[in-house]
Design an enzyme around this catalytic site. Structure first.
Site, PDB file in Angstrom:
ATOM      1  N   LYS A 181       0.767  -1.214   0.035  1.00 17.26           N
ATOM      2  CA  LYS A 181       0.105  -0.103   0.248  1.00 17.26           C
ATOM      3  C   LYS A 181       1.067   1.378   0.016  1.00 17.26           C
ATOM      4  O   LYS A 181       0.542   2.129  -0.620  1.00 17.26           O
ATOM      5  CB  LYS A 181      -0.902  -0.020   1.263  1.00 17.26           C
ATOM      6  CG  LYS A 181      -2.089   1.135   1.402  1.00 17.26           C
ATOM      7  CD  LYS A 181      -3.158   0.987   0.730  1.00 17.26           C
ATOM      8  CE  LYS A 181      -4.036   2.107   0.489  1.00 17.26           C
ATOM      9  NZ  LYS A 181      -4.273   2.939   1.743  1.00 17.26           N
ATOM     10  N   ASN A 199      -7.869  10.118  -9.335  1.00 15.83           N
ATOM     11  CA  ASN A 199      -6.990   8.941  -9.291  1.00 15.83           C
ATOM     12  C   ASN A 199      -7.145   8.517 -10.866  1.00 15.83           C
ATOM     13  O   ASN A 199      -5.898   8.279 -11.440  1.00 15.83           O
ATOM     14  CB  ASN A 199      -7.519   7.937  -8.656  1.00 15.83           C
ATOM     15  CG  ASN A 199      -6.943   8.223  -7.076  1.00 15.83           C
ATOM     16  OD1 ASN A 199      -6.673   9.358  -6.783  1.00 15.83           O
ATOM     17  ND2 ASN A 199      -7.667   7.392  -6.130  1.00 15.83           N
TER      18      ASN A 199
HETATM   19  O1  KPL Z   1      -5.122   5.019  -0.573  1.00 15.75           O
HETATM   20  C1  KPL Z   1      -5.414   5.850  -1.321  1.00 15.75           C
HETATM   21  C2  KPL Z   1      -5.450   7.168  -0.769  1.00 15.75           C
HETATM   22  O2  KPL Z   1      -6.033   8.195  -1.473  1.00 15.75           O
HETATM   23  O3  KPL Z   1      -4.726   7.521   0.218  1.00 15.75           O
HETATM   24  C3  KPL Z   1      -5.355   5.677  -2.892  1.00 15.75           C
HETATM   25  C4  KPL Z   1      -4.967   4.220  -3.143  1.00 15.75           C
HETATM   26  C5  KPL Z   1      -4.752   6.579  -3.591  1.00 15.75           C
HETATM   27  C6  KPL Z   1      -7.119   5.890  -3.212  1.00 15.75           C
HETATM   28  O4  KPL Z   1      -7.285   6.938  -3.168  1.00 15.75           O
END
Ligand code: KPL
Length: 302
Positions: A181, A199
């Site tokens: 992640k 995104n």
């Molecule tokens: O985890 C995320 C975030 O916005 O912090 C993602 C994976 C980019 C999804 O929006």
């Protein structure tokens, strides 16, 4: 996130009490005035009469601490209540990133430290009024190096959590999930701020796509030289999958930046550059990103 989890925990019949540990007296007063947390999901609304306490006035031992601050504030928040920990205290970290999680799990070696990684989406429509907007998936697992993965302990902890309502699965290797992640956040979050886009829009322009690919290659290279990280293979494909699945989302970093709030960015690419330095690697794409990110934030603040 704190309001969402507190309301969901309050709904569980086997939970004795849920307390919101708040950083100001005025927040405690606001919660009291609201009569608790209002949680809406679709057409259903509940009022969870959860109580709030100003942190310095809390004096009962803590059995479970769910840490819902931003990553960079978590260590200070935990330290502010550490005198209330016992050997049985469970600390559950909900943050993005991996740097703080490694530090906390080493530092609090007498407690049990866990991480919860979730794609459940929520936003506040007013103080203590939360909308559970996106129903995602959550993973819970052990971070404490000494704890290992004991099924009985996992079972016990899962019983204290809203497994169905928050779609929680036990993850025997949550650390690997956090590293992946982290890699994905390093690839996406800063770029969405620089391009001020959702995104999915990172995939729709040749220049953005080229930058994203270069960044993914560099992140993968650095993490594949970082012993604590799992081996990554084709990070770009994983990032593309996340971008397609969350195409309409505004990343958490861009949401914060647009509100003029502190972002979690320092936990992403700047930490990756620290890792690169530790392993004598260069990180030009990430350094460029950090520079452009700061310049973009400065422009947004004008
Ligand atoms: O985890 C995320 C975030 O916005 O912090 C993602 C994976 C980019 C999804 O929006």
């Amino acid at each position: 996130m704190a309001c969402l989890w507190a309301a969901r925990l309050w709904e569980l019949p086997n939970i004795e009490s849920v307390l919101l540990l708040l950083r100001s007296q005025s927040a405690v007063a606001d919660l009291q005035k609201a009569g608790g947390i209002r949680l809406r999901r679709g057409k259903t609304e509940i009022l969870a009469p959860v109580q709030g306490h100003f942190i310095p006035s809390v004096d009962a031992p803590i059995s479970h601490l769910l840490v819902c601050t931003k990553a960079q504030d978590a260590e200070e928040a935990i330290a502010s209540v550490a005198h209330l920990f016992t050997a049985d205290t469970n600390i559950v970290l909900l943050q993005n990133g991996i740097k703080m999680q490694q530090k906390v799990s080493k530092h609090y070696d007498k407690q049990k430290v866990y991480a919860l990684s979730t794609s459940q989406g929520a936003y506040l429509q007013a103080p203590f009024e939360v909308v559970h907007a996106g129903f995602g998936q959550s993973y819970l697992g052990v971070l404490s190096p000494s704890l290992g993965d004991k099924p009985a302990q996992a079972e016990r902890l899962m019983q204290s959590f809203p497994v169905q309502e928050m779609n929680i699965q036990w993850d025997a290797n949550i650390t690997a999930r956090l590293w992946i992640k982290f890699a994905i956040n390093c690839a996406i979050n800063g770029l969405t701020v620089i391009y001020n886009c959702r995104n999915g829009e990172l995939l729709q322009h040749p220049e953005r796509l080229a930058t994203l690919r270069t960044l993914c290659d560099e992140i993968q290279h650095i993490l594949n030289h970082t012993p604590a990280s799992p081996a990554l293979d084709n990070l770009y494909t994983q990032v593309e999958t996340v971008l397609l699945a969350t195409a309409d989302n505004v990343s958490s970093t861009l949401q914060d930046a647009r509100k003029g709030q502190t972002t979690e960015f320092t936990q992403f690419n700047p930490y990756l550059c620290e890792l690169a330095q530790n392993y004598h690697l260069t990180a030009p794409a990430n350094e460029r990103l950090i520079h452009q990110f700061s310049a973009t934030l400065a422009r947004m603040a004008d």
